[in-house]
Design a protein around this motif. Structure first.
Motif, PDB file in Angstrom:
ATOM      1  N   VAL A 520       0.842  -1.203   0.000  1.00  0.00           N
ATOM      2  CA  VAL A 520       0.000   0.000   0.000  1.00  0.00           C
ATOM      3  C   VAL A 520       0.880   1.256   0.000  1.00  0.00           C
ATOM      4  O   VAL A 520       0.614   2.214  -0.729  1.00  0.00           O
ATOM      5  N   GLN A 521       1.934   1.240   0.814  1.00  0.00           N
ATOM      6  CA  GLN A 521       2.864   2.378   0.826  1.00  0.00           C
ATOM      7  C   GLN A 521       3.473   2.588  -0.562  1.00  0.00           C
ATOM      8  O   GLN A 521       3.546   3.726  -1.067  1.00  0.00           O
ATOM      9  N   PHE A 522       3.930   1.498  -1.174  1.00  0.00           N
ATOM     10  CA  PHE A 522       4.556   1.595  -2.482  1.00  0.00           C
ATOM     11  C   PHE A 522       3.572   2.127  -3.534  1.00  0.00           C
ATOM     12  O   PHE A 522       3.884   3.036  -4.312  1.00  0.00           O
ATOM     13  N   GLN A 523       2.379   1.581  -3.536  1.00  0.00           N
ATOM     14  CA  GLN A 523       1.386   2.021  -4.532  1.00  0.00           C
ATOM     15  C   GLN A 523       0.974   3.479  -4.320  1.00  0.00           C
ATOM     16  O   GLN A 523       0.747   4.216  -5.291  1.00  0.00           O
ATOM     17  N   LEU A 524       0.902   3.892  -3.060  1.00  0.00           N
ATOM     18  CA  LEU A 524       0.548   5.269  -2.772  1.00  0.00           C
ATOM     19  C   LEU A 524       1.615   6.228  -3.305  1.00  0.00           C
ATOM     20  O   LEU A 524       1.305   7.229  -3.962  1.00  0.00           O
ATOM     21  N   LEU A 525       2.868   5.892  -3.033  1.00  0.00           N
ATOM     22  CA  LEU A 525       3.944   6.749  -3.527  1.00  0.00           C
ATOM     23  C   LEU A 525       4.008   6.742  -5.050  1.00  0.00           C
ATOM     24  O   LEU A 525       4.175   7.787  -5.688  1.00  0.00           O
ATOM     25  N   HIS A 526       3.839   5.556  -5.645  1.00  0.00           N
ATOM     26  CA  HIS A 526       3.983   5.471  -7.102  1.00  0.00           C
ATOM     27  C   HIS A 526       2.822   6.157  -7.821  1.00  0.00           C
ATOM     28  O   HIS A 526       2.957   6.576  -8.971  1.00  0.00           O
ATOM     29  N   SER A 527       1.694   6.309  -7.141  1.00  0.00           N
ATOM     30  CA  SER A 527       0.578   7.028  -7.773  1.00  0.00           C
ATOM     31  C   SER A 527       0.913   8.505  -7.961  1.00  0.00           C
ATOM     32  O   SER A 527       0.292   9.191  -8.773  1.00  0.00           O
ATOM     33  N   LYS A 528       1.893   9.014  -7.215  1.00  0.00           N
ATOM     34  CA  LYS A 528       2.317  10.409  -7.347  1.00  0.00           C
ATOM     35  C   LYS A 528       3.488  10.558  -8.319  1.00  0.00           C
ATOM     36  O   LYS A 528       3.849  11.690  -8.690  1.00  0.00           O
ATOM     37  N   TYR A 529       4.092   9.447  -8.722  1.00  0.00           N
ATOM     38  CA  TYR A 529       5.351   9.467  -9.464  1.00  0.00           C
ATOM     39  C   TYR A 529       5.253  10.273 -10.751  1.00  0.00           C
ATOM     40  O   TYR A 529       6.100  11.131 -11.032  1.00  0.00           O
ATOM     41  N   THR A 543      13.675   5.744  -2.896  1.00  0.00           N
ATOM     42  CA  THR A 543      12.771   5.171  -1.891  1.00  0.00           C
ATOM     43  C   THR A 543      12.399   3.739  -2.265  1.00  0.00           C
ATOM     44  O   THR A 543      12.349   2.844  -1.402  1.00  0.00           O
ATOM     45  N   TYR A 544      12.142   3.511  -3.557  1.00  0.00           N
ATOM     46  CA  TYR A 544      11.757   2.166  -4.002  1.00  0.00           C
ATOM     47  C   TYR A 544      12.856   1.141  -3.703  1.00  0.00           C
ATOM     48  O   TYR A 544      12.576   0.023  -3.255  1.00  0.00           O
ATOM     49  N   ILE A 545      14.108   1.525  -3.946  1.00  0.00           N
ATOM     50  CA  ILE A 545      15.182   0.567  -3.693  1.00  0.00           C
ATOM     51  C   ILE A 545      15.356   0.346  -2.192  1.00  0.00           C
ATOM     52  O   ILE A 545      15.739  -0.730  -1.747  1.00  0.00           O
ATOM     53  N   LYS A 546      15.029   1.362  -1.398  1.00  0.00           N
ATOM     54  CA  LYS A 546      15.025   1.173   0.051  1.00  0.00           C
ATOM     55  C   LYS A 546      13.951   0.162   0.457  1.00  0.00           C
ATOM     56  O   LYS A 546      14.138  -0.632   1.374  1.00  0.00           O
ATOM     57  N   PHE A 547      12.796   0.258  -0.229  1.00  0.00           N
ATOM     58  CA  PHE A 547      11.719  -0.695   0.049  1.00  0.00           C
ATOM     59  C   PHE A 547      12.147  -2.126  -0.257  1.00  0.00           C
ATOM     60  O   PHE A 547      11.680  -3.067   0.394  1.00  0.00           O
ATOM     61  N   VAL A 548      12.987  -2.324  -1.257  1.00  0.00           N
ATOM     62  CA  VAL A 548      13.474  -3.672  -1.575  1.00  0.00           C
ATOM     63  C   VAL A 548      14.185  -4.264  -0.373  1.00  0.00           C
ATOM     64  O   VAL A 548      14.073  -5.457  -0.074  1.00  0.00           O
ATOM     65  N   ASN A 549      14.940  -3.411   0.350  1.00  0.00           N
ATOM     66  CA  ASN A 549      15.642  -3.874   1.541  1.00  0.00           C
ATOM     67  C   ASN A 549      14.686  -4.026   2.720  1.00  0.00           C
ATOM     68  O   ASN A 549      14.755  -5.006   3.458  1.00  0.00           O
ATOM     69  N   LEU A 550      13.766  -3.053   2.882  1.00  0.00           N
ATOM     70  CA  LEU A 550      12.841  -3.105   4.032  1.00  0.00           C
ATOM     71  C   LEU A 550      11.774  -4.181   3.869  1.00  0.00           C
ATOM     72  O   LEU A 550      11.403  -4.850   4.823  1.00  0.00           O
ATOM     73  N   PHE A 551      11.253  -4.313   2.632  1.00  0.00           N
ATOM     74  CA  PHE A 551      10.114  -5.194   2.375  1.00  0.00           C
ATOM     75  C   PHE A 551      10.433  -6.128   1.196  1.00  0.00           C
ATOM     76  O   PHE A 551      10.024  -5.868   0.055  1.00  0.00           O
TER      77      PHE A 551
END
Length: 953
Positions: A520-529, A543-551
């Motif tokens: 949900v966080q990823f989709q929310l951010l990407h909707s603004k991309y 941020t996306y590559i950080k998400f790869v590490n976090l999630f």
């Protein structure tokens, strides 16, 4: 002219009458030309002209000049009149010299000698005429030639009072224009004692002179303090009948009182107890008199009384040593906060800003908080609202911070655009300085972005990120708050930046809630991309590559986004490179390597506040230095792994200019301006060299030859013209040297990065760059250049930074004078610096009603300029829009009834004013013609802008 009737110059009276009776401009010019021919023949042919006739003809020339016609003769005859012993002849001679002879005229030596003779005359009228001429012209040559005569005249016991007055004011003029030639030295004590003179006119003139001397050398003139206090005491304790000749509407000598109070502000409180007590009594008396019922209902009475009062309060604030006086001054000012006179409300707010910085009166100022808030919301004058903001900022402390910040946030939603950026900075500073609960601070900053996102500078959103990273107790709350803020349908780009950064670091703290799960966080951010600019997109990719590490569970979804052609083949090199590298990193790196590279940001080290530095650079009038929090610290950006680290802006740069500087490579390759892959210079600037690279990108101009005469180098004008509607490019290029420029402008400030590239196989030595500002331009622009190295190696580039500030409107540009040695020969290049008036325009958005209301209001002929011209380029809509935007204006859509027309608006900033500018561009595609109309709310500006823009389309 008063001399006509008294001297019976009938010929002059007849000539003036003839001019007034002319029915047309042509008839007037014909009559003037006839008279000029007659006068010229008289001056050349008649050697027997007496003083009266010379005076008459010189008066006619003066009258013709005042009508707006050029006069190129008659100066010698005017100089001859100076030697006459008749008052009227000498008067007309001096009048002509003062009005029509320039300071650098070759006759000025004769004039100075005549003045010197008159200054030594025993006739006080002749002395006064000479002094008035010196005061009117005030040239360097006069200061050098007469700098010792006038002080002698001022302190002489034989000089009458009227001459002393003129001598003091003349000396003041010379001191302001050429202080190096005014050496009073041995007479300083006698000048100080003029404050004790019996004649009030002499004292008034001397007070102005002494204040200027004090600013130059305070220690030498500190003896004036006791004399100024003594004279002030005699004035404020006198009645208006005691000083009848110098009483203005029942106020004794108000101008002298103001000058004395201002003079005392150059020194600390008097050390002598008797003088200090007497000064305190004076100030108390002034405060007491201000409370008395007015002796007249006329506005002049209240203006004079209030002028003395406000200057007395300024002195009380300057001394900052008597709590009783400070509190009384605050209470007195509080009575003006709701006065019907706008100027008094403004001055009261301004002075209370200063009182708020004193420990003795800070609490007294806080009592007026409610009144100031009301003024902020109800004042009609924006300058008064600005001062109300300043006062709220100054009176804020830990006890009322939340209340004041809340009021300022409420007002921000309807605040004038001209003060929003400064308000945002002040709210951010107050919120951080007085934050007890940092969740409140996060809420304030996010509200700032929501309300006034366009005015939130990088320093502000950098700072909230730094605080969140440094404080563990607020990280989860920040992540939750920005996640909720990002769900708003209309979300400002600065909010996306803050949200992307914080979720990239701490999104895991809220990932346990299904409503804010990783996907949900990823989709929310990407909707603004796709709604953001390249800089924000780059941050989101990080941020996306950080998400790869976090999630790790959403790794495939992120890789799908990175693989899209929109990213891997993006025209923005930065985005393309990030997508390629992040995709490869997520594919080949092990879990441990990924966790190491993408670990959480470490805390930022402390440094001085970049927000505070930015506020100081704005230098708002009415808020003195020192009202800002001194203990306020800012963490510096940590330059390690992870996201686009928001480094605080350097404090010594008023406008951050992002100019990539490519270090010289050992192979001699050059990439000027950091535009692309370095290419070896071809020596002659041919294909494949740096010349072809930059010309392809920017459409630069190639020109050969140098000019040692000081004239512009051939091709310089063409390069200059191309910068009217763009900020970056090649200013000049020949076989030896390429000069690239990157510029950035904000309000009335500009910063230019100049890049000098050596295209040859030999070293340049003696490399020197000078920025020349003409004498006329020095009052309109300030220009500061940083030094550049004297050696430029083969294939290398050097950078120079030039800071510009506009004081008032201008037409000509500063010049760049470059010289260097190449193969033993001196090369010189003279260029116009790409600084035009339109560079200081900020785009303004308007709706149709607002635009046409303001358009119709600007109906004075001097406020409009219209040009009809043949198009020089293809009438491409997007190109026209790009040029208007590049020229500083907005492009307002759906404004003009004709959709083919372009409507633009902007605000021109200078140190002294903000000038509204409206533009309409009407293309006729069939005839390939344009009609350009510009209207401004200051006369003459429209003509300057039309001259710049009519060659751009």
């Amino acid at each position: 002219m008063p001399a006509v009737k008294g001297d019976g110059m009938r010929g002059l009276a007849v000539f003036i009458s003839d001019i007034r009776n002319c029915k047309s401009k042509e008839a007037e010019i014909k009559r003037i030309n006839k008279e000029l021919a007659n006068i010229r023949s008289k001056f050349k042919g008649d050697k027997t002209l007496d003083g009266y006739q010379k005076k008459k003809y010189v008066c006619k020339l003066l009258f013709i000049f005042l009508l707006g016609h050029d006069i190129d003769f008659g100066q010698m005859e005017a100089v001859n009149l100076l030697s006459s012993n008749k008052y009227t002849e000498k008067q007309i001679g001096y009048l002509f010299i003062s009005v029509m002879v320039s300071a650098n005229n070759e006759l000025m030596k004769l004039v100075i000698q005549s003045i010197k003779n008159d200054l030594g005359s025993r006739n006080p009228i002749h002395v006064t005429l000479a002094l008035q001429c010196v005061a009117n012209i005030g040239s360097r040559e006069m200061a050098e030639g007469l700098g010792t005569d006038i002080p002698k005249l001022l302190v002489s016991g034989d000089t009458i009072d009227a001459v002393k007055q003129s001598a003091a004011l003349t000396l003041l003029r010379l001191l302001r224009t050429s202080p190096e030639f005014i050496q009073i030295g041995e007479w300083s004590s006698r000048v100080i004692h003029l404050l004790n003179d019996q004649h009030m006119g002499v004292v008034t003139s001397a007070a102005s002179l002494i204040e200027a001397l004090v600013k130059k050398n305070p220690d030498e003139y500190k003896g004036c303090v006791s004399l100024a206090v003594s004279r002030l005491s005699r004035i404020v304790t006198s009645s208006y009948t005691d000083l009848q000749d110098y009483t203005y509407y029942f106020v004794p000598a108000p101008w002298l009182s103001v000058k004395l109070l201002r003079l005392l502000q150059n020194y600390p409180p008097p050390e002598d107890p008797a003088v200090r007590t007497r000064l305190t009594e004076c100030l108390e008396t002034i405060l007491n008199k201000a409370q008395e019922p007015p002796k007249s209902k006329k506005v002049q009475h209240s203006n004079a009384k209030n002028a003395v009062l406000f200057e007395a309060i300024n002195l009380i604030i300057h001394m900052d040593s008597d709590p009783n006086l400070l509190v009384r001054a605050c209470n007195q000012l509080g009575q003006f906060l709701q006065h019907r006179e706008t100027n008094l409300r403004y001055l009261a707010l301004e002075s209370m800003c200063l009182l708020a910085t004193s420990e003795f009166s800070h609490e007294a100022v806080k009592k007026h908080q409610e009144t100031v808030v009301t003024a902020l919301k109800t004042e009609r004058d924006v300058s008064v609202r600005q001062r109300a903001v300043d006062l709220l900022y100054a009176m804020c402390d830990r006890t009322n911070a939340e209340e004041i910040v809340g009021e300022m946030l409420d007002y921000l939603e309807s605040a004038d655009y001209s003060i929003r950026e400064e308000m945002v900075l002040k709210v951010a500073i107050l919120a951080e300085k007085y934050a007890v609960d940092y969740t409140w601070y996060v809420d304030v900053i996010l509200n700032l972005i929501r309300i006034s996102g366009d005015y939130v500078s990088e320093e502000v959103w950098y700072r909230v990120i730094q605080i969140v990273i440094n404080r563990d107790d607020v990280q989860g709350y920040a992540a939750k708050t920005v996640f909720e803020a990002l769900q708003a349908p209309a979300c400002h780009e600065n909010m996306v930046k803050v949200g992307g950064y914080i979720l990239g670091e701490f999104g895991n703290l809220i990932a346990g809630d299904s409503r804010s799960s990783p996907i949900v966080q990823f989709q929310l951010l990407h909707s603004k991309y796709h709604l953001c600019g390249p800089g924000t997109r780059g941050l989101l990719l990080s941020t996306y590559i950080k998400f790869v590490n976090l999630f790790p569970e959403i790794k495939n979804s992120i890789q799908d986004v990175l693989r899209t052609n929109n990213n891997l083949r993006n025209s923005e090199v930065e985005l393309q490179q990030r997508a390629v590298e992040y995709l490869q990193l997520s594919t080949v790196a092990s879990t441990d390597v990924l966790a190491t590279v993408l670990e959480e940001m470490p805390p930022f080290p402390e440094r001085d506040s970049s927000i505070l530095a930015k506020l100081k650079k704005k230098k708002p009038s009415g808020v003195p230095e020192g009202t800002e929090p001194k203990e306020h610290k800012i963490p510096q950006a940590h330059m390690s792994n992870s996201l686009d680290t928001p480094a605080a802006a350097p404090l010594d740069n008023p406008i951050p200019l992002s100019v990539p500087i490519s270090p010289p490579s050992s192979s001699g390759s050059v990439d000027l301006l950091g535009l692309g892959t370095p290419t070896a210079p071809s020596g002659g600037g041919g294909d494949g060299g740096i010349g072809s690279l930059l010309v392809d990108v920017f459409g630069g101009v190639t020109s050969n030859g140098t000019d040692s005469s000081g004239n512009l180098t051939p091709g310089a004008e063409e390069g200059y013209q191309k910068f009217i509607c763009k900020n970056n490019g090649v200013l000049f290029e020949n076989d030896l040297l390429q000069i690239g420029v990157k510029t950035e402008f904000r309000a009335n400030l500009g910063r230019l990065g100049i890049f000098y590239g050596n295209k040859t196989s030999f070293q340049f030595t003696g490399f020197q760059v000078d920025t020349h500002v003409s004498e006329d331009l020095q009052t309109k622009i300030t220009c500061q250049q940083k030094p550049v190295g004297t050696v430029v190696d083969s294939g290398a580039q050097v950078q120079q930074v030039i800071n510009i500030e506009i004081i008032s409107e201008f037409t000509e540009a500063p010049t760049l004078q470059i010289s260097f040695l190449y193969s033993g020969a001196t090369q010189r290049i003279n260029l116009k610096l790409p600084v035009m008036l339109n560079k200081f325009i900020d785009a303004a958005e308007m709706d149709s009603t607002t635009f046409f209301t303001r358009w119709k209001a600007l109906n004075n002929p001097n406020q409009e300029c219209q040009r009809i011209f043949k198009g020089s380029f293809a009438m491409d809509t997007e190109q026209i829009k790009a040029k208007l935007l590049g020229g500083g204006f907005s492009v307002c859509e759906n404004i003009d009834p004709n959709p083919d027309n372009f409507v633009s608006a902007g605000v021109l900033h200078s140190r002294s004013a903000q000038i509204g500018c409206l533009l309409r561009l009407e293309p006729n595609k069939e005839a390939q013609m344009y009609r350009l109309t510009i209207r401004t709310n200051k006369d003459g500006i429209a003509n300057i802008l039309c001259d710049l823009f009519d060659k751009q389309f």
